[in-house]
Design an enzyme around this catalytic site. Structure first.
Site, short mmCIF file in Angstrom:
data_model
loop_
_atom_site.label_atom_id
_atom_site.label_comp_id
_atom_site.label_asym_id
_atom_site.label_seq_id
_atom_site.Cartn_x
_atom_site.Cartn_y
_atom_site.Cartn_z
N HIS A 111 37.61 26.07 90.78
CA HIS A 111 39.10 26.56 90.73
C HIS A 111 39.87 26.85 91.45
CE1 HIS A 111 40.60 29.93 88.88
NE2 HIS A 111 40.00 30.09 87.95
N ASP A 144 33.51 30.13 83.58
CA ASP A 144 32.95 28.91 82.68
C ASP A 144 31.10 28.09 82.17
OD1 ASP A 144 36.13 27.66 82.73
OD2 ASP A 144 35.78 28.83 81.71
C1 MLT Z 1 41.21 31.50 83.52
O1 MLT Z 1 40.56 32.35 83.38
O2 MLT Z 1 42.37 31.71 83.23
C2 MLT Z 1 41.14 30.41 84.57
O3 MLT Z 1 40.22 30.93 85.50
C3 MLT Z 1 41.98 29.82 85.07
C4 MLT Z 1 43.20 30.70 85.87
O4 MLT Z 1 43.54 31.49 85.74
O5 MLT Z 1 43.10 29.14 86.39
#
Ligand code: MLT
Length: 429
Positions: free
Chosen positions: A307, A364
């Protein structure tokens, strides 16, 4: 804490005020940098750049902390409902029972969409990706409610637009599925709560009664809560940027839906499932694919790992993984893809290659397993992400507007041709 940062440029020194947030995050304010020095900053992907000050969501990537308006998502996922969390994000406080009932009842009353929306559906090919339909129809709400485009709406009118959007996205999302399947559309029911109504619209048939399973309703509430906001991610930043031009809430959210569709963002949950299915189709040997992921000459990459913000683990993945185990056990589903997912996760959590690269399961990775278990097809996964993220988009759009933030207009460093004269076409080579 230092009051300011000193920047020495071309022999001149300028002071940049330091600001500190309530969770002790620090920044120095470069709002006057270009005027004072002629310089701009450059930060491709804005990884080191704060776009705004926000009181909505706090996350700590090192500690794996995520809180909505100060409340830990672990507590909200266990004790709250998606509609209550939506109210919390949008209005900044947990609602009283009366406030929650009114919010929920207002949403229920507005789940019906104009019959002309159905006609727009008829214009889409049945193979259209649900996200293409969703972003188009959410933007079309500006045509059905033209007053929503005004930048000078009263609080009451803004609240009505919020209610309409929260309500109608669930109907439109369910209809994108039915349209994709070639099934008759189901109209929303006013006797069901938000998640039950969505499941009803998704899975009921005129020919057979659809029994709403409270265990699935509970899992769906949890999934939507965990996706509800995530501070300044790509799609939320898109909503804020488009909204900063005084564009309507519906138009801003439609833009956010398209950003979320990107495979590097919300589209990743669909990519994860397709990866698991490819491994299963290839014989299910996860060690083969782990070796491929580690081979720099091989283009295969593990989807759903790592992430941009979390450095050690994604707190949402932990909760979703447990929910996946619970849902599959409760429904008596032995999904071979779950076994493949668990083997990949085990490797990511024990293999030095993945550990040193911080490649651990993110939000995800497991969500698709649950969506599959409750009958939602892969192409609808990102629609589910959008359904969950909507209250966050709304809250962030409202905050930007209420704080009267200026139109977003980043600068650049030009690297193209310097000045040159026009050449007539017959003199070109
Ligand atoms: C989100 O929840 O939007 C995703 O984890 C992506 C992010 O936070 O950059």
């Amino acid at each position: 804490m230092a009051e300011s940062a000193e920047l020495i440029l071309d022999g001149k020194s300028i002071s940049l005020p330091v600001i500190e947030g309530t969770e002790h995050e620090k920044a120095f304010d470069i709002g006057k940098l270009r005027d004072q020095t002629g310089y701009v900053t450059l930060d491709s992907g804005y990884k080191n750049t704060g776009a705004t000050k926000s009181a909505i969501t706090f996350l700590d990537g090192e500690e794996g902390i995520l809180r909505y308006r100060g409340y830990p998502i672990e507590q909200l996922a266990e004790q709250s409902s998606f509609i209550e969390v939506a109210y919390l994000l949008i209005y900044g406080k947990l609602p009283t029972q009366a406030e929650l009932d009114n919010f929920s009842n207002q949403i229920t009353k507005h789940t019906l969409v104009h019959e002309d929306v159905r006609k727009i559906f008829d214009g889409f090919p049945s193979a259209a990706h649900p996200m293409a339909i969703l972003s188009s129809l959410i933007c079309s709400l500006t045509a059905f409610y033209p007053e929503s485009v005004s930048p000078d709406l009263s609080k009451e009118d803004t609240d009505l637009n919020v209610i309409r959007l929260m309500a109608k996205i669930s109907t439109i999302a369910a209809w994108t599925y039915k349209n994709n399947m070639g099934h008759p559309l189901n109209y929303p029911r006013n006797d069901l709560d938000y998640c039950s109504n969505f499941l009803y619209m998704m899975f009921s048939f005129p020919t057979e009664k659809y029994d709403i399973d409270p265990r699935i309703v509970s899992a769906l509430n949890k999934l939507l809560i965990l996706h509800a906001d995530h501070e300044q991610n790509c799609s939320t930043s898109t909503v804020r940027l488009v909204g900063s031009a005084n564009a309507s809430l519906y138009g801003s959210v439609s833009a956010g839906i398209n950003a979320l569709w990107g495979p590097l963002h919300g589209g990743a949950n669909q990519e994860v499932l397709e990866m698991l299915q490819a491994i299963q189709k290839d014989g299910g040997d996860t060690s083969k694919f782990i070796a491929k992921a580690k081979d720099k000459n091989d283009s295969f990459r593990l989807m759903g790992f790592g992430h941009r913000v979390y450095k050690n683990f994604d707190p949402r993945a932990k909760i979703i993984k447990k929910a996946a185990d619970d849902v599959l056990a409760a429904l008596g589903i032995d999904d071979p893809l779950l076994k493949i997912a668990q083997e990949l996760e085990q490797a990511a959590l024990t293999d030095e290659y993945f550990i040193e690269r911080k490649l651990y399961p993110n939000v995800d990775f497991y969500s698709g397993i649950i969506y599959r278990a409750i009958g939602i097809p892969t192409e609808m996964f990102t629609v589910m992400f959008a359904l969950g993220r909507l209250p966050g988009w709304i809250a962030q759009w409202k905050e930007m507007r209420e704080n009267k933030e200026p139109i977003g207009r980043p600068r650049q460093i030009y690297t193209g041709e310097t000045e040159r004269d026009y050449v007539s076409i017959d003199a070109r080579s």
